[in-house]
Design a protein around this motif. Structure first.
Motif, PDB file in Angstrom:
ATOM      1  N   GLY C  56       0.823  -1.211   0.000  1.00 26.65           N
ATOM      2  CA  GLY C  56       0.000   0.000   0.000  1.00 26.65           C
ATOM      3  C   GLY C  56       0.854   1.257   0.000  1.00 26.65           C
ATOM      4  O   GLY C  56       2.068   1.210  -0.176  1.00 26.65           O
ATOM      5  N   THR C  57       0.185   2.390   0.207  1.00 23.14           N
ATOM      6  CA  THR C  57       0.901   3.651   0.126  1.00 23.14           C
ATOM      7  C   THR C  57       0.995   4.369   1.471  1.00 23.14           C
ATOM      8  O   THR C  57       1.744   5.323   1.612  1.00 23.14           O
ATOM      9  N   SER C  58       0.185   3.978   2.443  1.00 26.27           N
ATOM     10  CA  SER C  58       0.268   4.604   3.772  1.00 26.27           C
ATOM     11  C   SER C  58       0.065   3.504   4.813  1.00 26.27           C
ATOM     12  O   SER C  58      -0.336   2.394   4.481  1.00 26.27           O
ATOM     13  N   TRP C  59       0.328   3.826   6.076  1.00 31.89           N
ATOM     14  CA  TRP C  59       0.172   2.808   7.119  1.00 31.89           C
ATOM     15  C   TRP C  59      -1.280   2.368   7.228  1.00 31.89           C
ATOM     16  O   TRP C  59      -1.572   1.207   7.499  1.00 31.89           O
ATOM     17  N   GLU C  60      -2.195   3.310   7.027  1.00 28.44           N
ATOM     18  CA  GLU C  60      -3.613   2.988   7.136  1.00 28.44           C
ATOM     19  C   GLU C  60      -4.021   2.055   6.003  1.00 28.44           C
ATOM     20  O   GLU C  60      -4.728   1.062   6.197  1.00 28.44           O
ATOM     21  N   ASP C  61      -3.548   2.390   4.804  1.00 23.26           N
ATOM     22  CA  ASP C  61      -3.796   1.554   3.642  1.00 23.26           C
ATOM     23  C   ASP C  61      -3.203   0.164   3.862  1.00 23.26           C
ATOM     24  O   ASP C  61      -3.819  -0.865   3.539  1.00 23.26           O
ATOM     25  N   ALA C  62      -2.007   0.136   4.444  1.00 23.44           N
ATOM     26  CA  ALA C  62      -1.334  -1.138   4.691  1.00 23.44           C
ATOM     27  C   ALA C  62      -2.193  -2.024   5.584  1.00 23.44           C
ATOM     28  O   ALA C  62      -2.361  -3.221   5.324  1.00 23.44           O
ATOM     29  N   GLU C  63      -2.766  -1.432   6.633  1.00 18.85           N
ATOM     30  CA  GLU C  63      -3.561  -2.240   7.558  1.00 18.85           C
ATOM     31  C   GLU C  63      -4.828  -2.760   6.883  1.00 18.85           C
ATOM     32  O   GLU C  63      -5.271  -3.882   7.131  1.00 18.85           O
ATOM     33  N   SER C  64      -5.431  -1.928   6.026  1.00 20.11           N
ATOM     34  CA  SER C  64      -6.618  -2.369   5.297  1.00 20.11           C
ATOM     35  C   SER C  64      -6.297  -3.572   4.424  1.00 20.11           C
ATOM     36  O   SER C  64      -7.033  -4.556   4.383  1.00 20.11           O
ATOM     37  N   ARG C  65      -5.160  -3.481   3.726  1.00 19.13           N
ATOM     38  CA  ARG C  65      -4.762  -4.593   2.855  1.00 19.13           C
ATOM     39  C   ARG C  65      -4.485  -5.848   3.662  1.00 19.13           C
ATOM     40  O   ARG C  65      -4.813  -6.967   3.254  1.00 19.13           O
ATOM     41  N   LEU C  66      -3.866  -5.637   4.817  1.00 21.41           N
ATOM     42  CA  LEU C  66      -3.553  -6.744   5.714  1.00 21.41           C
ATOM     43  C   LEU C  66      -4.834  -7.456   6.148  1.00 21.41           C
ATOM     44  O   LEU C  66      -4.948  -8.677   6.104  1.00 21.41           O
ATOM     45  N   MET C  67      -5.824  -6.661   6.543  1.00 20.56           N
ATOM     46  CA  MET C  67      -7.062  -7.251   7.028  1.00 20.56           C
ATOM     47  C   MET C  67      -7.804  -7.974   5.902  1.00 20.56           C
ATOM     48  O   MET C  67      -8.336  -9.061   6.088  1.00 20.56           O
ATOM     49  N   LYS C  68      -7.793  -7.358   4.733  1.00 21.71           N
ATOM     50  CA  LYS C  68      -8.479  -7.978   3.607  1.00 21.71           C
ATOM     51  C   LYS C  68      -7.857  -9.340   3.310  1.00 21.71           C
ATOM     52  O   LYS C  68      -8.555 -10.317   3.057  1.00 21.71           O
ATOM     53  N   ARG C  69      -6.544  -9.369   3.364  1.00 20.44           N
ATOM     54  CA  ARG C  69      -5.850 -10.619   3.080  1.00 20.44           C
ATOM     55  C   ARG C  69      -6.252 -11.707   4.071  1.00 20.44           C
ATOM     56  O   ARG C  69      -6.521 -12.848   3.691  1.00 20.44           O
ATOM     57  N   ALA C  70      -6.298 -11.336   5.357  1.00 26.66           N
ATOM     58  CA  ALA C  70      -6.662 -12.318   6.384  1.00 26.66           C
ATOM     59  C   ALA C  70      -8.099 -12.789   6.188  1.00 26.66           C
ATOM     60  O   ALA C  70      -8.405 -13.980   6.314  1.00 26.66           O
ATOM     61  N   ALA C  71      -8.996 -11.852   5.869  1.00 29.59           N
ATOM     62  CA  ALA C  71     -10.402 -12.205   5.687  1.00 29.59           C
ATOM     63  C   ALA C  71     -10.560 -13.165   4.510  1.00 29.59           C
ATOM     64  O   ALA C  71     -11.215 -14.209   4.620  1.00 29.59           O
ATOM     65  N   GLU C  72      -9.918 -12.826   3.394  1.00 28.36           N
ATOM     66  CA  GLU C  72     -10.033 -13.687   2.203  1.00 28.36           C
ATOM     67  C   GLU C  72      -9.423 -15.067   2.452  1.00 28.36           C
ATOM     68  O   GLU C  72      -9.964 -16.080   2.021  1.00 28.36           O
ATOM     69  N   LEU C  73      -8.313 -15.061   3.168  1.00 28.01           N
ATOM     70  CA  LEU C  73      -7.649 -16.335   3.443  1.00 28.01           C
ATOM     71  C   LEU C  73      -8.515 -17.245   4.308  1.00 28.01           C
ATOM     72  O   LEU C  73      -8.578 -18.460   4.087  1.00 28.01           O
ATOM     73  N   SER C  74      -9.199 -16.649   5.284  1.00 26.39           N
ATOM     74  CA  SER C  74     -10.036 -17.485   6.150  1.00 26.39           C
ATOM     75  C   SER C  74     -11.202 -18.079   5.364  1.00 26.39           C
ATOM     76  O   SER C  74     -11.602 -19.221   5.592  1.00 26.39           O
ATOM     77  N   ILE C  75     -11.723 -17.308   4.411  1.00 18.20           N
ATOM     78  CA  ILE C  75     -12.813 -17.834   3.574  1.00 18.20           C
ATOM     79  C   ILE C  75     -12.282 -18.995   2.721  1.00 18.20           C
ATOM     80  O   ILE C  75     -12.868 -20.069   2.658  1.00 18.20           O
ATOM     81  N   GLU C  76     -11.110 -18.737   2.127  1.00 13.35           N
ATOM     82  CA  GLU C  76     -10.498 -19.762   1.280  1.00 13.35           C
ATOM     83  C   GLU C  76     -10.249 -21.056   2.067  1.00 13.35           C
ATOM     84  O   GLU C  76     -10.585 -22.148   1.628  1.00 13.35           O
ATOM     85  N   LYS C  77      -9.682 -20.882   3.283  1.00  3.05           N
ATOM     86  CA  LYS C  77      -9.359 -22.062   4.083  1.00  3.05           C
ATOM     87  C   LYS C  77     -10.602 -22.824   4.538  1.00  3.05           C
ATOM     88  O   LYS C  77     -10.553 -24.023   4.785  1.00  3.05           O
ATOM     89  N   SER C  78     -11.721 -22.103   4.667  1.00  4.36           N
ATOM     90  CA  SER C  78     -12.941 -22.767   5.130  1.00  4.36           C
ATOM     91  C   SER C  78     -13.531 -23.643   4.035  1.00  4.36           C
ATOM     92  O   SER C  78     -14.322 -24.539   4.295  1.00  4.36           O
ATOM     93  N   GLY C  79     -13.156 -23.366   2.791  1.00  2.00           N
ATOM     94  CA  GLY C  79     -13.676 -24.156   1.688  1.00  2.00           C
ATOM     95  C   GLY C  79     -15.035 -23.693   1.191  1.00  2.00           C
ATOM     96  O   GLY C  79     -15.621 -24.303   0.305  1.00  2.00           O
TER      97      GLY C  79
END
Lengths: 168, 118, 355
Positions: C56-79
């Motif tokens: 991302g381009t700022s710390w706030e943006d970075a955290e948003s991307r981080l959270m999105k990644r975790a959310a998507e990963l949990s969906i993926e892992k759940s099947g």
């Protein structure tokens, strides 16, 4: 009470019913168990780092004096050089590392003031030229400027009155 | 000799402030304000100027020296220009430090990006 | 059985809930920063990102991307598919929950934004489980995040500012953890997919009160939050009428070394000794000797990634059968601090079991 010097225990906190006393006791209890940095080591570090920064400052002043600048001018160039040095070190992320070691030794000299201006300028650039850098550049240094100007003004007023009265 | 004085005096001021920081939990911002006000007070009662003549950079580099310079500026402006000097001398005396800090910091914000602490 | 009677009415004691059909944690994900990856729990996390900006381009943006990644990963892992998730319950530390709002928007899943400071994972999981057991949702995503730089910038100083951190301070974890909470009936499906691992269920929750013992020192969060953890844990044990050894571990969020000592001390006064089975995520996540983190880790992400990464594995492998997960939060802002207010704490207890 004879026990006042004794340590406050968790049980004193839990059984205390009065809210204010409970808070006081808890704060005392927390203070007792919270570890702190070795103060002597901290003081020594602050002394060393602060002393070295002042020596660098003296070095600059002497250098400019040897180049033919008068007393005031070499002092001004000395300040300018220290400020520049501090801001470059801040940008390179080196100043906070020195500060971690030196504590007050990096806070007290004019370099600490410069660091407090540069750090928010870099940090808040993403929030824009005006409301980011423009406003936030003063978050830490602003109070120093305000109260420096204000206190010297108040003292100046007193001096002015004394001057008019012919005392000084 | 002036280097030794600068080291000892500057170091001593920092050491005293370190005690203040560790013992009182005062935030650094407050400590900086206290130092500047203290410097200007010591300047006004005529102590700091002779002290800094003797200690050199050890007295002028710490923020107390900045405070002293503020008062010194006001005093000079008062003697030269009278009342209006009250509103002029402080900024004149601190002009180099503040301008340099602001201008160089702005330039730094163009060059450097925020970095993560390790 | 005493337990059965309580379950039938779902309410237990003063502050606790025991679910009629305990929801299943279908999956958990953990995404962390470099420093967390280098810590003692590094090998347990799903993803370790070297770039503190997360692209991302700022710390706030970075955290948003981080959270999105975790959310998507949990969906993926759940099947399951993204559109099978009915609600999200989530939050973060940044003002007005901007990390969550900007991170989760793209998922197009209805969301409850919640704030419980660093206890947010507990609050999200509790509400998620309540929604599921209440029959209002089949699958709920509970997520939270924190980022060291964003938190420093908001709560303390710009990163390049030179200052000394007292020994009682903690280090905000850069990380995001997410879980998918599903209806208890999905347990069979989970087992059929993976016979080896135990099914992890949320048996109940204890919702915490705001507890204020008048500590004003924001550099000593452990001391601010320990009374809240103490109150919640003590109440949980009373509500369920059990002793601390009912749990294999009682896991607090981010009390750190100072807070842990206080918590154990305070609980002793109520006759509960948790010294042998207490664990603090903040203490586990960093090595104070090599990582210079002082009292430990903190932030919403601290308890979230430790739970989804480390605790979930222990439960799945049945090394632990039952834990009380108690994320802890300090409820202050820079405004309340400047106005001279103390830092009240909050802690929510989540009873998690392996079956």
């Amino acid at each position: 009470m004879q026990n006042q010097k004794d340590k406050v225990t968790a049980s004193d906190v839990v059984i205390e019913k009065d809210k204010t006393t409970k808070e006081e006791k808890y704060n005392q209890y927390v203070k007792d168990i919270t570890p702190t940095h070795n103060i002597f080591k901290n003081i020594l570090n602050a002394f060393l780092v602060g002393g070295i920064i002042c020596v660098i400052g003296q070095g600059f002043i002497n250098l400019y004096a040897s180049l033919g600048a008068g007393e005031e001018l070499s002092a001004s160039y000395g300040t300018l050089s220290l400020v520049l040095l501090s801001i470059v070190l801040t940008g390179l992320n080196i100043y906070p590392k020195i500060a971690k070691f030196g504590g007050a030794g990096t806070l007290v000299p004019i370099t600490g003031f410069a660091n407090s201006v540069a750090a928010p300028a870099v940090e808040f650039k993403k929030e824009g030229q005006v409301f980011g850098i423009g406003c936030k550049i003063f978050t830490i240094a602003g109070p120093v400027i305000l109260y420096g100007i204000l206190s010297s003004w108040v003292l100046g007023v007193i001096y002015y009155i004394l001057m008019e009265l012919g005392v000084v | 000799m002036d280097y030794l004085k600068a080291f000892l005096i500057g170091g001593a001021i920092c050491a005293v402030v370190q005690i203040l920081l560790d013992k009182t939990k005062l935030l650094p911002g407050r400590v900086m304000v206290i130092l500047v006000c203290l410097g200007s007070l010591l300047g006004a009662i005529g102590i700091y100027e002779p002290f800094s003549k003797w200690a050199g950079a050890g007295a002028t580099v710490p923020l107390t020296g900045f405070g002293n310079a503020l008062f010194k500026g006001i005093k000079e402006a008062l003697t030269e220009e009278g009342f209006i000097g009250l509103f002029k001398g402080g900024f004149t005396a601190s002009a180099v430090g503040i301008s340099a800090a602001l201008i160089f910091s702005y330039i730094a914000s163009l060059i450097f990006n925020p970095k993560m602490k390790e | 059985m005493e337990d059965q009677k309580i379950t039938s009415i779902k309410m237990a004691g003063k502050q606790s809930i025991l679910f009629a059909n305990p929801p299943v944690i279908l999956s958990g994900s953990s995404v962390v920063g470099k420093k967390e990856g280098e810590g003692p729990l590094g090998s347990f996390f799903d993803q370790i990102e070297e770039d503190p900006m997360f692209g991302g381009t700022s710390w706030e943006d970075a955290e948003s991307r981080l959270m999105k990644r975790a959310a998507e990963l949990s969906i993926e892992k759940s099947g399951y598919q993204q559109d099978e998730i009915r609600f999200i319950v989530g939050g973060d530390l940044l003002g007005q929950l901007i990390a969550t709002s900007f991170g989760i928007a793209d998922l197009e899943i209805p969301i409850f934004g919640v704030y419980g400071a660093c206890s947010t994972m507990g609050e999200s999981m509790a509400l998620g489980a309540i929604l599921v057991d209440g029959g209002y949702a089949n699958k709920v995503l509970a997520v939270t995040s924190s980022h060291f730089a964003g938190a420093e910038k908001q709560f303390r100083f710009p990163l390049a500012y030179g200052n000394q951190r007292p020994l009682a301070t903690s280090w905000t974890v850069t990380g995001s953890g997410a879980v998918i909470i599903g209806n208890g009936d999905l347990a069979a499906e989970v087992t059929s997919k993976n016979k080896k691992d135990a099914v992890v269920k949320i048996k109940g929750v204890t919702i915490g009160k705001i507890v204020d013992y008048g500590v004003k020192d924001t550099m000593n969060m452990g001391a601010c939050m320990a009374p809240a953890a103490y109150t919640t844990i003590s109440q949980n044990l009373k509500d369920l009428n059990v002793q601390p050894n009912y749990y294999d571990r009682i896991i607090t969020g981010d009390l750190g070394n100072v807070g842990k000592e206080i918590l154990i001390d305070l609980l002793k006064q109520d006759g509960y000794d948790i010294s042998s089975n207490h664990m603090d995520c903040g203490i586990e996540i960093f090595d104070p000797n090599t990582q210079d983190t002082h009292s430990g880790g903190s932030g919403c992400g601290c308890s979230a990634v430790t739970f989804t990464g480390y605790v979930m594995q222990k439960l799945k492998r049945k090394e632990w059968k039952r834990v009380l997960f108690v994320p802890t939060g300090a409820l202050h802002s820079t405004v309340s601090f400047n106005e001279g207010n103390p830092v009240p704490g909050i802690a929510h207890g989540i009873i998690v079991e392996a079956e």
